[in-house]
Design a protein around this motif. Structure first.
Motif, PDB file in Angstrom:
ATOM      1  N   GLU A  96      10.294  15.930  -2.307  1.00  0.00           N
ATOM      2  CA  GLU A  96       8.842  14.723  -1.860  1.00  0.00           C
ATOM      3  C   GLU A  96       9.347  13.301  -2.911  1.00  0.00           C
ATOM      4  OE1 GLU A  96       4.884  15.639  -2.395  1.00  0.00           O
ATOM      5  OE2 GLU A  96       5.581  17.692  -1.256  1.00  0.00           O
ATOM      6  N   THR A  97       9.143  12.337  -2.374  1.00  0.00           N
ATOM      7  CA  THR A  97       8.578  11.188  -3.286  1.00  0.00           C
ATOM      8  C   THR A  97       8.040   9.860  -2.834  1.00  0.00           C
ATOM      9  OG1 THR A  97      10.569  10.006  -1.133  1.00  0.00           O
ATOM     10  CG2 THR A  97      11.559  10.690  -3.171  1.00  0.00           C
ATOM     11  N   PRO A  98       7.666   9.640  -3.675  1.00  0.00           N
ATOM     12  CA  PRO A  98       6.260   8.780  -3.406  1.00  0.00           C
ATOM     13  C   PRO A  98       6.046   7.671  -2.333  1.00  0.00           C
ATOM     14  CG  PRO A  98       7.406   8.100  -6.091  1.00  0.00           C
ATOM     15  CD  PRO A  98       8.193   8.779  -5.041  1.00  0.00           C
ATOM     16  N   CYS A  99       4.793   7.757  -1.699  1.00  0.00           N
ATOM     17  CA  CYS A  99       4.533   6.895  -1.175  1.00  0.00           C
ATOM     18  C   CYS A  99       4.961   5.550  -1.369  1.00  0.00           C
ATOM     19  CB  CYS A  99       3.420   7.571   0.071  1.00  0.00           C
ATOM     20  SG  CYS A  99       1.776   6.991  -1.969  1.00  0.00           S
ATOM     21  N   THR A 100       4.890   4.815  -2.061  1.00  0.00           N
ATOM     22  CA  THR A 100       4.932   3.299  -2.862  1.00  0.00           C
ATOM     23  C   THR A 100       6.472   3.690  -3.140  1.00  0.00           C
ATOM     24  OG1 THR A 100       4.223   3.606  -4.758  1.00  0.00           O
ATOM     25  CG2 THR A 100       2.706   3.123  -3.085  1.00  0.00           C
ATOM     26  N   GLU A 101       7.522   2.505  -3.661  1.00  0.00           N
ATOM     27  CA  GLU A 101       8.651   1.613  -4.103  1.00  0.00           C
ATOM     28  C   GLU A 101       8.042   0.587  -4.009  1.00  0.00           C
ATOM     29  OE1 GLU A 101      11.005   3.972  -4.837  1.00  0.00           O
ATOM     30  OE2 GLU A 101      10.742   5.873  -3.088  1.00  0.00           O
ATOM     31  N   ASN A 102       9.087   0.382  -5.069  1.00  0.00           N
ATOM     32  CA  ASN A 102       9.505  -1.101  -5.605  1.00  0.00           C
ATOM     33  C   ASN A 102       9.291  -2.093  -4.414  1.00  0.00           C
ATOM     34  OD1 ASN A 102       8.422  -0.779  -8.552  1.00  0.00           O
ATOM     35  ND2 ASN A 102      10.288   0.137  -8.977  1.00  0.00           N
ATOM     36  N   ILE A 103       8.694  -2.933  -4.084  1.00  0.00           N
ATOM     37  CA  ILE A 103       9.200  -4.263  -3.507  1.00  0.00           C
ATOM     38  C   ILE A 103      10.626  -4.702  -2.922  1.00  0.00           C
ATOM     39  CG2 ILE A 103       8.603  -6.237  -4.719  1.00  0.00           C
ATOM     40  CD1 ILE A 103       7.346  -5.688  -1.150  1.00  0.00           C
ATOM     41  N   GLU A 104      11.768  -5.025  -4.223  1.00  0.00           N
ATOM     42  CA  GLU A 104      13.140  -4.829  -4.557  1.00  0.00           C
ATOM     43  C   GLU A 104      13.696  -4.270  -3.066  1.00  0.00           C
ATOM     44  OE1 GLU A 104      11.459  -4.186  -7.442  1.00  0.00           O
ATOM     45  OE2 GLU A 104      11.150  -6.997  -8.141  1.00  0.00           O
ATOM     46  N   LEU A 105      13.385  -2.866  -3.442  1.00  0.00           N
ATOM     47  CA  LEU A 105      14.221  -1.493  -2.822  1.00  0.00           C
ATOM     48  C   LEU A 105      13.601  -1.873  -1.271  1.00  0.00           C
ATOM     49  CD1 LEU A 105      15.498   1.236  -2.669  1.00  0.00           C
ATOM     50  CD2 LEU A 105      13.146   1.704  -2.670  1.00  0.00           C
ATOM     51  N   LEU A 106      12.009  -2.218  -0.956  1.00  0.00           N
ATOM     52  CA  LEU A 106      11.910  -2.196   0.315  1.00  0.00           C
ATOM     53  C   LEU A 106      12.466  -3.674   1.022  1.00  0.00           C
ATOM     54  CD1 LEU A 106       8.639  -0.403   0.057  1.00  0.00           C
ATOM     55  CD2 LEU A 106      10.599   0.899   0.699  1.00  0.00           C
ATOM     56  N   SER A 107      12.217  -4.757   0.410  1.00  0.00           N
ATOM     57  CA  SER A 107      12.602  -5.594   0.750  1.00  0.00           C
ATOM     58  C   SER A 107      14.537  -6.028   0.979  1.00  0.00           C
ATOM     59  CB  SER A 107      12.069  -6.878   0.519  1.00  0.00           C
ATOM     60  OG  SER A 107      12.096  -6.901  -0.468  1.00  0.00           O
ATOM     61  N   SER A 108      14.861  -5.460   0.658  1.00  0.00           N
ATOM     62  CA  SER A 108      16.236  -5.493   0.517  1.00  0.00           C
ATOM     63  C   SER A 108      17.515  -6.001   1.424  1.00  0.00           C
ATOM     64  CB  SER A 108      17.004  -3.920  -0.472  1.00  0.00           C
ATOM     65  OG  SER A 108      17.420  -2.653   0.243  1.00  0.00           O
ATOM     66  N   GLY A 109      17.233  -5.311   2.741  1.00  0.00           N
ATOM     67  CA  GLY A 109      17.752  -5.374   3.609  1.00  0.00           C
ATOM     68  C   GLY A 109      18.119  -4.657   4.388  1.00  0.00           C
TER      69      GLY A 109
ATOM     70  N   LEU B 270       2.403 -12.933  -6.069  1.00  0.00           N
ATOM     71  CA  LEU B 270       1.424 -11.498  -5.559  1.00  0.00           C
ATOM     72  C   LEU B 270       1.642  -9.964  -5.839  1.00  0.00           C
ATOM     73  CD1 LEU B 270      -0.389 -14.175  -3.789  1.00  0.00           C
ATOM     74  CD2 LEU B 270      -0.142 -14.180  -6.720  1.00  0.00           C
ATOM     75  N   VAL B 271       3.346  -9.667  -5.407  1.00  0.00           N
ATOM     76  CA  VAL B 271       3.126  -8.636  -5.196  1.00  0.00           C
ATOM     77  C   VAL B 271       4.159  -7.617  -5.529  1.00  0.00           C
ATOM     78  CG1 VAL B 271       4.042  -7.193  -2.225  1.00  0.00           C
ATOM     79  CG2 VAL B 271       2.692  -8.749  -2.639  1.00  0.00           C
ATOM     80  N   ASP B 272       4.608  -6.600  -6.492  1.00  0.00           N
ATOM     81  CA  ASP B 272       5.379  -5.688  -6.674  1.00  0.00           C
ATOM     82  C   ASP B 272       5.848  -4.587  -5.969  1.00  0.00           C
ATOM     83  OD1 ASP B 272       3.287  -4.250  -7.463  1.00  0.00           O
ATOM     84  OD2 ASP B 272       3.108  -4.486  -9.716  1.00  0.00           O
ATOM     85  N   LEU B 273       4.673  -3.976  -5.497  1.00  0.00           N
ATOM     86  CA  LEU B 273       5.184  -2.892  -4.875  1.00  0.00           C
ATOM     87  C   LEU B 273       5.075  -3.083  -2.770  1.00  0.00           C
ATOM     88  CD1 LEU B 273       3.400  -0.334  -7.516  1.00  0.00           C
ATOM     89  CD2 LEU B 273       5.949  -1.168  -6.943  1.00  0.00           C
ATOM     90  N   GLY B 274       5.571  -1.703  -2.556  1.00  0.00           N
ATOM     91  CA  GLY B 274       4.865  -1.774  -0.918  1.00  0.00           C
ATOM     92  C   GLY B 274       4.712   0.482  -0.388  1.00  0.00           C
ATOM     93  N   LEU B 275       4.568   0.509   0.463  1.00  0.00           N
ATOM     94  CA  LEU B 275       4.509   1.815   1.153  1.00  0.00           C
ATOM     95  C   LEU B 275       5.685   2.075   1.710  1.00  0.00           C
ATOM     96  CD1 LEU B 275       0.663   1.863   2.889  1.00  0.00           C
ATOM     97  CD2 LEU B 275       1.287   2.969   0.820  1.00  0.00           C
ATOM     98  N   ARG B 276       6.214   3.220   2.066  1.00  0.00           N
ATOM     99  CA  ARG B 276       7.732   3.199   2.525  1.00  0.00           C
ATOM    100  C   ARG B 276       7.577   2.834   3.973  1.00  0.00           C
ATOM    101  NH1 ARG B 276       7.491   9.639   0.889  1.00  0.00           N
ATOM    102  NH2 ARG B 276       5.795  10.459   2.453  1.00  0.00           N
ATOM    103  N   TYR B 277       8.071   2.823   4.239  1.00  0.00           N
ATOM    104  CA  TYR B 277       8.046   2.510   6.326  1.00  0.00           C
ATOM    105  C   TYR B 277       9.402   3.243   6.698  1.00  0.00           C
ATOM    106  CZ  TYR B 277      12.671  -0.287   4.216  1.00  0.00           C
ATOM    107  OH  TYR B 277      13.517  -0.590   4.317  1.00  0.00           O
ATOM    108  N   ASP B 278      10.232   3.845   5.548  1.00  0.00           N
ATOM    109  CA  ASP B 278      10.881   4.880   6.413  1.00  0.00           C
ATOM    110  C   ASP B 278      11.383   6.305   5.410  1.00  0.00           C
ATOM    111  OD1 ASP B 278      13.119   4.264   5.239  1.00  0.00           O
ATOM    112  OD2 ASP B 278      14.172   4.075   6.492  1.00  0.00           O
ATOM    113  N   LEU B 279      12.049   7.209   5.624  1.00  0.00           N
ATOM    114  CA  LEU B 279      11.982   8.495   4.086  1.00  0.00           C
ATOM    115  C   LEU B 279      14.004   8.155   3.658  1.00  0.00           C
ATOM    116  CD1 LEU B 279       9.864  11.633   5.722  1.00  0.00           C
ATOM    117  CD2 LEU B 279       9.715   9.980   4.026  1.00  0.00           C
ATOM    118  N   THR B 280      14.484   7.905   4.494  1.00  0.00           N
ATOM    119  CA  THR B 280      15.913   7.200   4.256  1.00  0.00           C
ATOM    120  C   THR B 280      16.147   5.971   2.932  1.00  0.00           C
ATOM    121  OG1 THR B 280      16.468   7.300   6.927  1.00  0.00           O
ATOM    122  CG2 THR B 280      18.177   6.851   5.085  1.00  0.00           C
TER     123      THR B 280
END
Length: 423
Positions: free
Chosen positions: A42-55, A85-95
């Motif tokens: 299992e992984t958290p439902c939230t991740e750091n914004i840098e991870l989720l916006s890496s491309g 203003l933002v530092d986290l986000g909700l994951r959009y996939d599991l990969t």
């Protein structure tokens, strides 16, 4: 003021009956995956914004739910941008979270890591029938195995899971991103335009060959590139394609790529034993930009969209490691919400081997006797619910039957428990 009791737009409340079906499907899928040696994380439902916006998330990053900084970290001023203003986000996939997980725990994990993930993901897309802003994904991945045995096992395990929950005669479509790149390159497109060309080709099921050509023309690509590209795609989609004919169409493809494709198709075809098919499909693209090799989808007869999809992504995990080394990785995801929707449309009933009994009681009954009787039935393997008897007994029994009860019980003379079947 009356507070709105509806769920948030694009999200759902799930009834007991709906949850029962979802739990059953998940249990059957996990049962199959664990037979193949996969282990669940299992992984958290939230991740750091840098991870989720890496491309790495492609178009999904445009639908990211962002989370504001909290407490003293949140300092609002007129000259700040959203990124301040933002530092986290909700994951959009599991990969993407899986890649971070592996990089973080690599030293403690097996060299060849076979992993299961199930859980909610969130995308801020426009809600419509069958599309929600919160939905469940169900993934298996093989990390660290630089062999097409990963692709073979992923296809076999996913196909067996679908068979287990009642799907049959479906079709596995397979292609390779390196073949698509060879097609675009041979047609004369610039490498910088490959992604846009593939996105347009990916719409072929919805807009057809003519629609693909029109969109390429609207994008102002050179006519000779478009004509060359469409000639090959048309031949491949209208007359069917094999690995041998693909070599004739695209002579610059690596022989190793073609050999690997042949071995996967041949092995899966033999293992499928005519329960499902596997076919080469040159129009298969897969939307995510991180795929580096073979890609695949499963489609079921009579349903418009795929019910599973995945592929190889060897360059993604390395971005989290020193030296940016390539780590072999391949995954397959069942379209869980699509599968559930199909089963609900078919009025699928969750099979149960246990007897489900409702003990009907009155307010003046002996509660100690009531609980003891219920417990005795439970120890015999029954599911037992205590239900207050209503005035309209027929309606109550009909409702119990609707909710999966196959028997009911009551006390005769407040002493003897009588059990009867629900007809």
């Amino acid at each position: 003021m009356i507070i709105n009791s509806n769920p948030v737009k694009g999200m759902r409340d799930l009834s007991p009956k709906e949850v029962e079906l979802r739990n059953y499907v998940i249990s059957q899928i996990l049962k199959v995956y664990k037979k193949y040696g996969f282990n669940q994380i299992e992984t958290p439902c939230t991740e750091n914004i840098e991870l989720l916006s890496s491309g790495d998330g492609g178009e999904n990053e445009k639908m990211l739910f962002k989370i504001l900084k909290r407490g003293q970290k949140l300092k609002i001023s007129n000259d700040q941008s959203e990124n301040d203003l933002v530092d986290l986000g909700l994951r959009y996939d599991l990969t993407v979270p899986l890649c971070r997980f592996f990089a973080n725990k690599r030293s403690k994990l097996p060299k060849e890591f076979k992993v299961i993930q199930t859980g909610s993901v969130w995308r801020a897309e426009r809600p419509q029938k069958g599309r929600y802003r919160q939905f469940t994904q169900c993934d298996i991945d093989v990390i660290g195995l630089n062999s097409i045995l990963a692709e073979i096992e992923l296809i076999l395990a996913t196909s067996e899971a679908l068979l287990e929950i009642g799907f049959s005669n479906f079709k596995v479509r397979i292609n390779d991103r390196r073949i698509l790149e060879a097609l675009a390159k041979q047609s004369g497109f610039e490498s910088a335009d490959f992604t846009k060309v593939f996105i347009i080709l990916d719409k072929i099921d919805k807009i057809g060959l003519d629609g693909v050509k029109q969109e390429l023309e609207k994008s102002n690509f050179p006519n000779d590139c478009i004509n060359s590209f469409m000639a090959i795609v048309t031949e491949a989609t209208k007359s069917g394609i094999t690995v041998d004919s693909l070599k004739t169409m695209l002579p610059n493809i690596s022989q190793e790529v073609l050999d690997d494709l042949s071995r996967v198709i041949e092995t899966v075809k033999l293992q499928a034993d005519d329960k499902y098919k596997i076919v080469l499909d040159l129009s298969l693209v897969r939307g995510m930009g991180y795929y580096t090799g073979q890609i695949f989808e499963i489609e079921a007869d009579g349903f418009g969209s795929s019910i599973a999809g995945g592929g190889r992504y060897d360059r993604m995990i390395g971005k989290f490691l020193k030296g940016n080394e390539d780590i072999p990785a391949c995954g397959f995801s069942i379209g869980f919400e699509r599968v559930i929707s199909i089963l609900e449309d078919q009025n699928f009933k969750v099979p149960s081997t246990k007897n489900k009994t409702a003990i009907l009681y009155n307010r003046n009954d002996n509660y100690n006797l009531l609980c003891s009787s219920a417990q005795q039935l439970r120890t015999q393997g029954n599911c037992v619910s205590l239900e207050l008897k209503t005035k309209n007994l027929k309606k109550q029994l009909d409702n119990l039957k609707e909710h999966g009860f196959n028997s009911f019980a009551f006390f005769e003379n407040q002493i003897e428990l009588v059990v009867k079947e629900l007809n």
